[in-house]
Design a protein around this motif. Structure first.
Motif, PDB file in Angstrom:
ATOM      1  N   ARG A 181      -4.855  -7.005   3.653  1.00  0.00           N
ATOM      2  CA  ARG A 181      -3.960  -7.175   2.523  1.00  0.00           C
ATOM      3  C   ARG A 181      -3.713  -5.822   1.863  1.00  0.00           C
ATOM      4  NH1 ARG A 181      -3.599 -11.161   4.898  1.00  0.00           N
ATOM      5  NH2 ARG A 181      -4.102 -13.280   4.280  1.00  0.00           N
ATOM      6  N   PHE A 182      -2.507  -5.631   1.396  1.00  0.00           N
ATOM      7  CA  PHE A 182      -2.198  -4.461   0.578  1.00  0.00           C
ATOM      8  C   PHE A 182      -2.517  -4.817  -0.863  1.00  0.00           C
ATOM      9  CE2 PHE A 182       0.493  -3.705   4.276  1.00  0.00           C
ATOM     10  CZ  PHE A 182       0.291  -2.357   4.485  1.00  0.00           C
ATOM     11  N   ILE A 183      -3.133  -3.888  -1.579  1.00  0.00           N
ATOM     12  CA  ILE A 183      -3.426  -4.121  -2.997  1.00  0.00           C
ATOM     13  C   ILE A 183      -2.693  -3.081  -3.825  1.00  0.00           C
ATOM     14  CG2 ILE A 183      -5.646  -5.242  -2.587  1.00  0.00           C
ATOM     15  CD1 ILE A 183      -6.990  -2.591  -3.297  1.00  0.00           C
ATOM     16  N   LYS A 184      -2.382  -3.445  -5.032  1.00  0.00           N
ATOM     17  CA  LYS A 184      -1.714  -2.502  -5.942  1.00  0.00           C
ATOM     18  C   LYS A 184      -2.764  -1.585  -6.540  1.00  0.00           C
ATOM     19  CE  LYS A 184       2.061  -5.547  -7.112  1.00  0.00           C
ATOM     20  NZ  LYS A 184       2.820  -6.228  -8.171  1.00  0.00           N
ATOM     21  N   SER A 185      -2.447  -0.301  -6.570  1.00  0.00           N
ATOM     22  CA  SER A 185      -3.392   0.649  -7.177  1.00  0.00           C
ATOM     23  C   SER A 185      -3.004   0.872  -8.636  1.00  0.00           C
ATOM     24  CB  SER A 185      -3.393   1.967  -6.411  1.00  0.00           C
ATOM     25  OG  SER A 185      -2.114   2.550  -6.455  1.00  0.00           O
ATOM     26  N   GLY A 186      -4.003   1.238  -9.411  1.00  0.00           N
ATOM     27  CA  GLY A 186      -3.761   1.590 -10.793  1.00  0.00           C
ATOM     28  C   GLY A 186      -3.652   0.419 -11.648  1.00  0.00           C
ATOM     29  N   ILE A 234       1.239  -7.486   9.238  1.00  0.00           N
ATOM     30  CA  ILE A 234       0.002  -6.966   8.667  1.00  0.00           C
ATOM     31  C   ILE A 234       0.156  -7.008   7.154  1.00  0.00           C
ATOM     32  CG2 ILE A 234      -1.472  -4.919   8.376  1.00  0.00           C
ATOM     33  CD1 ILE A 234      -1.742  -6.127  11.141  1.00  0.00           C
ATOM     34  N   GLY A 235      -0.672  -7.756   6.495  1.00  0.00           N
ATOM     35  CA  GLY A 235      -0.592  -7.872   5.048  1.00  0.00           C
ATOM     36  C   GLY A 235       0.761  -8.379   4.577  1.00  0.00           C
ATOM     37  N   GLY A 236       1.398  -9.219   5.384  1.00  0.00           N
ATOM     38  CA  GLY A 236       2.695  -9.768   5.035  1.00  0.00           C
ATOM     39  C   GLY A 236       3.871  -8.855   5.331  1.00  0.00           C
ATOM     40  N   GLU A 237       3.612  -7.701   5.915  1.00  0.00           N
ATOM     41  CA  GLU A 237       4.658  -6.727   6.244  1.00  0.00           C
ATOM     42  C   GLU A 237       4.873  -6.677   7.750  1.00  0.00           C
ATOM     43  OE1 GLU A 237       6.364  -5.013   3.910  1.00  0.00           O
ATOM     44  OE2 GLU A 237       5.179  -5.983   2.343  1.00  0.00           O
ATOM     45  N   ASN A 238       6.132  -6.455   8.152  1.00  0.00           N
ATOM     46  CA  ASN A 238       6.431  -6.279   9.574  1.00  0.00           C
ATOM     47  C   ASN A 238       5.743  -5.014  10.080  1.00  0.00           C
ATOM     48  OD1 ASN A 238       8.105  -8.530   9.904  1.00  0.00           O
ATOM     49  ND2 ASN A 238       9.821  -7.426   9.024  1.00  0.00           N
ATOM     50  N   ALA A 239       5.222  -5.077  11.287  1.00  0.00           N
ATOM     51  CA  ALA A 239       4.500  -3.949  11.863  1.00  0.00           C
ATOM     52  C   ALA A 239       4.814  -3.850  13.352  1.00  0.00           C
ATOM     53  CB  ALA A 239       2.999  -4.125  11.654  1.00  0.00           C
TER      54      ALA A 239
END
Length: 75
Positions: free
Chosen positions: A70-75, A10-15
């Motif tokens: 996708r995970f996005i960077k906050s800030g 998920i979003g390039g991460e193992n899940a």
């Protein structure tokens, strides 16, 4: 009920993915998918519920949504 465990991305991460049909009082059943992802020391849970008879139509849509996550960077 029959429980299926699998790994996925998920979003390039193992899940971890858990899929099962849950029975309630009477004949009512619900198809469930729970996906757990750890990213930056945080646990994220993605869930999907459907009536079993609707799964053939709804599951492909959900799978496309999960592929686009996708995970996005906050800030």
């Amino acid at each position: 009920d029959n429980i299926k465990n699998a790994t996925t991305l998920i979003g390039g991460e193992n899940a971890s993915k858990v899929q099962y049909i849950q029975s309630y009082e009477g004949e009512q059943k619900v198809f469930n998918i729970f996906i757990y992802v750890v990213k930056n020391d945080k646990v994220y849970e993605l869930s999907f519920y459907s009536e079993p008879l609707k799964v053939p139509k709804t599951l492909p849509i959900v799978e496309n949504i999960l592929k686009s996550f996708r995970f996005i960077k906050s800030g």
